[in-house]
Motif scaffolding. Structure first.
Motif, PDB file in Angstrom:
ATOM      1  N   GLN A  61       1.209  -1.253   0.107  1.00 15.93           N
ATOM      2  CA  GLN A  61      -0.037   0.205  -0.058  1.00 15.93           C
ATOM      3  C   GLN A  61       1.098   1.275  -0.236  1.00 15.93           C
ATOM      4  OE1 GLN A  61      -2.631  -0.812   3.309  1.00 15.93           O
ATOM      5  NE2 GLN A  61      -3.962  -1.243   2.195  1.00 15.93           N
ATOM      6  N   GLN A  62       1.981   1.966   0.897  1.00 11.27           N
ATOM      7  CA  GLN A  62       3.638   2.153   0.895  1.00 11.27           C
ATOM      8  C   GLN A  62       3.780   3.276  -0.395  1.00 11.27           C
ATOM      9  OE1 GLN A  62       3.030   5.048   3.356  1.00 11.27           O
ATOM     10  NE2 GLN A  62       1.684   3.268   4.464  1.00 11.27           N
ATOM     11  N   GLU A  63       4.010   1.691  -1.398  1.00  9.93           N
ATOM     12  CA  GLU A  63       4.548   1.589  -2.045  1.00  9.93           C
ATOM     13  C   GLU A  63       3.358   2.223  -3.853  1.00  9.93           C
ATOM     14  OE1 GLU A  63       5.809  -1.612  -4.659  1.00  9.93           O
ATOM     15  OE2 GLU A  63       6.928  -2.877  -2.580  1.00  9.93           O
ATOM     16  N   LEU A  64       2.662   1.417  -3.221  1.00  6.86           N
ATOM     17  CA  LEU A  64       1.593   2.448  -4.747  1.00  6.86           C
ATOM     18  C   LEU A  64       0.676   4.026  -4.412  1.00  6.86           C
ATOM     19  CD1 LEU A  64      -1.467  -0.604  -4.741  1.00  6.86           C
ATOM     20  CD2 LEU A  64       0.386   0.871  -6.461  1.00  6.86           C
ATOM     21  N   TYR A  65       1.374   4.186  -2.823  1.00  4.16           N
ATOM     22  CA  TYR A  65       1.288   5.549  -2.485  1.00  4.16           C
ATOM     23  C   TYR A  65       1.804   6.861  -2.840  1.00  4.16           C
ATOM     24  CZ  TYR A  65      -3.226   4.118   0.695  1.00  4.16           C
ATOM     25  OH  TYR A  65      -4.097   3.602   1.442  1.00  4.16           O
ATOM     26  N   GLN A  66       2.983   6.115  -2.553  1.00  5.59           N
ATOM     27  CA  GLN A  66       4.120   6.658  -2.966  1.00  5.59           C
ATOM     28  C   GLN A  66       4.564   7.251  -4.665  1.00  5.59           C
ATOM     29  OE1 GLN A  66       7.779   4.758  -1.127  1.00  5.59           O
ATOM     30  NE2 GLN A  66       7.299   5.438   0.709  1.00  5.59           N
ATOM     31  N   GLN A  67       4.367   6.108  -5.107  1.00  4.76           N
ATOM     32  CA  GLN A  67       3.993   6.060  -6.784  1.00  4.76           C
ATOM     33  C   GLN A  67       3.166   7.000  -7.524  1.00  4.76           C
ATOM     34  OE1 GLN A  67       3.170   2.422  -8.856  1.00  4.76           O
ATOM     35  NE2 GLN A  67       4.807   1.519  -7.857  1.00  4.76           N
ATOM     36  N   ASN A  68       1.647   7.601  -6.395  1.00  5.84           N
ATOM     37  CA  ASN A  68       0.733   8.089  -6.719  1.00  5.84           C
ATOM     38  C   ASN A  68       0.926   9.520  -6.113  1.00  5.84           C
ATOM     39  OD1 ASN A  68      -2.422   8.901  -7.468  1.00  5.84           O
ATOM     40  ND2 ASN A  68      -1.704   9.362  -4.983  1.00  5.84           N
ATOM     41  N   ARG A  69       1.811   9.853  -5.486  1.00  2.00           N
ATOM     42  CA  ARG A  69       2.467  11.577  -5.219  1.00  2.00           C
ATOM     43  C   ARG A  69       3.434  11.701  -6.085  1.00  2.00           C
ATOM     44  NH1 ARG A  69       1.690   9.774   0.081  1.00  2.00           N
ATOM     45  NH2 ARG A  69       4.457   8.541   0.068  1.00  2.00           N
ATOM     46  N   ALA A  70       4.670  10.647  -6.922  1.00  2.00           N
ATOM     47  CA  ALA A  70       5.160  10.681  -8.113  1.00  2.00           C
ATOM     48  C   ALA A  70       4.494  11.123  -9.353  1.00  2.00           C
ATOM     49  CB  ALA A  70       6.192   9.850  -8.083  1.00  2.00           C
ATOM     50  N   ARG A  71       3.650  10.516  -9.956  1.00  2.00           N
ATOM     51  CA  ARG A  71       3.097  10.058 -11.038  1.00  2.00           C
ATOM     52  C   ARG A  71       2.211  11.481 -10.984  1.00  2.00           C
ATOM     53  NH1 ARG A  71       1.315   6.879 -14.193  1.00  2.00           N
ATOM     54  NH2 ARG A  71       2.992   4.991 -14.004  1.00  2.00           N
ATOM     55  N   ASN A  72       1.916  11.960 -10.268  1.00  2.00           N
ATOM     56  CA  ASN A  72       0.809  13.390  -9.900  1.00  2.00           C
ATOM     57  C   ASN A  72       0.640  14.405 -10.556  1.00  2.00           C
ATOM     58  OD1 ASN A  72      -1.837  13.877  -9.181  1.00  2.00           O
ATOM     59  ND2 ASN A  72      -2.047  14.174  -7.525  1.00  2.00           N
ATOM     60  N   ALA A  73       2.452  14.723 -10.624  1.00  2.00           N
ATOM     61  CA  ALA A  73       2.885  15.756 -11.471  1.00  2.00           C
ATOM     62  C   ALA A  73       2.222  15.671 -13.491  1.00  2.00           C
ATOM     63  CB  ALA A  73       4.119  15.863 -11.419  1.00  2.00           C
ATOM     64  N   CYS A  74       0.849  16.103 -13.277  1.00  2.00           N
ATOM     65  CA  CYS A  74       0.484  16.064 -14.898  1.00  2.00           C
ATOM     66  C   CYS A  74       0.426  17.247 -15.546  1.00  2.00           C
ATOM     67  CB  CYS A  74      -0.788  15.240 -15.198  1.00  2.00           C
ATOM     68  SG  CYS A  74      -1.341  13.366 -14.265  1.00  2.00           S
ATOM     69  N   LYS A  75       1.563  17.143 -16.469  1.00  2.00           N
ATOM     70  CA  LYS A  75       1.495  18.415 -17.562  1.00  2.00           C
ATOM     71  C   LYS A  75       1.205  18.632 -18.452  1.00  2.00           C
ATOM     72  CE  LYS A  75       6.638  19.555 -16.253  1.00  2.00           C
ATOM     73  NZ  LYS A  75       5.687  18.559 -14.231  1.00  2.00           N
ATOM     74  N   THR A  76       0.882  17.838 -19.598  1.00  2.00           N
ATOM     75  CA  THR A  76      -0.599  17.520 -20.871  1.00  2.00           C
ATOM     76  C   THR A  76      -2.276  16.627 -20.518  1.00  2.00           C
ATOM     77  OG1 THR A  76       0.769  14.994 -21.589  1.00  2.00           O
ATOM     78  CG2 THR A  76       1.664  17.385 -22.200  1.00  2.00           C
ATOM     79  N   GLU A  77      -2.420  16.917 -20.848  1.00  2.00           N
ATOM     80  CA  GLU A  77      -3.441  16.167 -21.160  1.00  2.00           C
ATOM     81  C   GLU A  77      -3.500  15.016 -21.828  1.00  2.00           C
ATOM     82  OE1 GLU A  77      -6.799  17.347 -24.008  1.00  2.00           O
ATOM     83  OE2 GLU A  77      -6.375  19.415 -23.823  1.00  2.00           O
ATOM     84  N   GLU A  78      -2.180  14.531 -22.352  1.00  2.00           N
ATOM     85  CA  GLU A  78      -2.297  12.668 -21.913  1.00  2.00           C
ATOM     86  C   GLU A  78      -1.935  12.598 -21.147  1.00  2.00           C
ATOM     87  OE1 GLU A  78       1.139  10.087 -24.476  1.00  2.00           O
ATOM     88  OE2 GLU A  78       0.479  12.130 -25.699  1.00  2.00           O
ATOM     89  N   ASP A  79      -0.485  12.965 -19.750  1.00  2.00           N
ATOM     90  CA  ASP A  79      -0.506  12.744 -18.936  1.00  2.00           C
ATOM     91  C   ASP A  79      -1.402  12.629 -18.412  1.00  2.00           C
ATOM     92  OD1 ASP A  79       2.732  12.895 -19.532  1.00  2.00           O
ATOM     93  OD2 ASP A  79       2.645  14.740 -18.570  1.00  2.00           O
ATOM     94  N   ILE A  80      -2.790  13.707 -18.138  1.00  2.00           N
ATOM     95  CA  ILE A  80      -3.401  13.539 -17.424  1.00  2.00           C
ATOM     96  C   ILE A  80      -4.590  11.636 -17.784  1.00  2.00           C
ATOM     97  CG2 ILE A  80      -5.311  14.367 -16.590  1.00  2.00           C
ATOM     98  CD1 ILE A  80      -4.328  17.085 -17.757  1.00  2.00           C
ATOM     99  N   ARG A  81      -4.567  11.414 -18.878  1.00  3.21           N
ATOM    100  CA  ARG A  81      -5.076  10.826 -18.702  1.00  3.21           C
ATOM    101  C   ARG A  81      -4.221   9.592 -18.157  1.00  3.21           C
ATOM    102  NH1 ARG A  81      -6.380  13.298 -23.875  1.00  3.21           N
ATOM    103  NH2 ARG A  81      -4.916  12.299 -25.063  1.00  3.21           N
TER     104      ARG A  81
END
Length: 71
Positions: free
Chosen positions: A18-38
């Motif tokens: 669970q902690q691994e997934l939460y950390q990955q979520n924080r790292a991936r949350n920096a979306c810059k483009t619409e494609e990143d967001i999707r």
């Protein structure tokens, strides 16, 4: 090894995942483009499903451990 120890190890492994997934979520949350967001939204849905399964599994193990304590 007792059932209690094995159950506690399982809970610890689940918590680590669970902690691994939460950390990955924080790292991936920096979306810059619409494609990143999707991509993030798709990834997030998959991860959320896994987190829900892990939470249910952890809850079931903890319930069994409480029953075992009472025996």
């Amino acid at each position: 090894m007792t059932y209690q120890v094995l159950g506690e190890r399982d809970v610890e492994k689940i918590s680590e995942r669970q902690q691994e997934l939460y950390q990955q979520n924080r790292a991936r949350n920096a979306c810059k483009t619409e494609e990143d967001i999707r991509d993030y939204q798709i990834w997030h849905m998959v991860v959320q499903a896994e987190l829900d399964e892990l939470k249910a599994e952890k809850k079931a193990i903890n319930k069994k451990l409480k029953i075992a304590e009472g025996v």
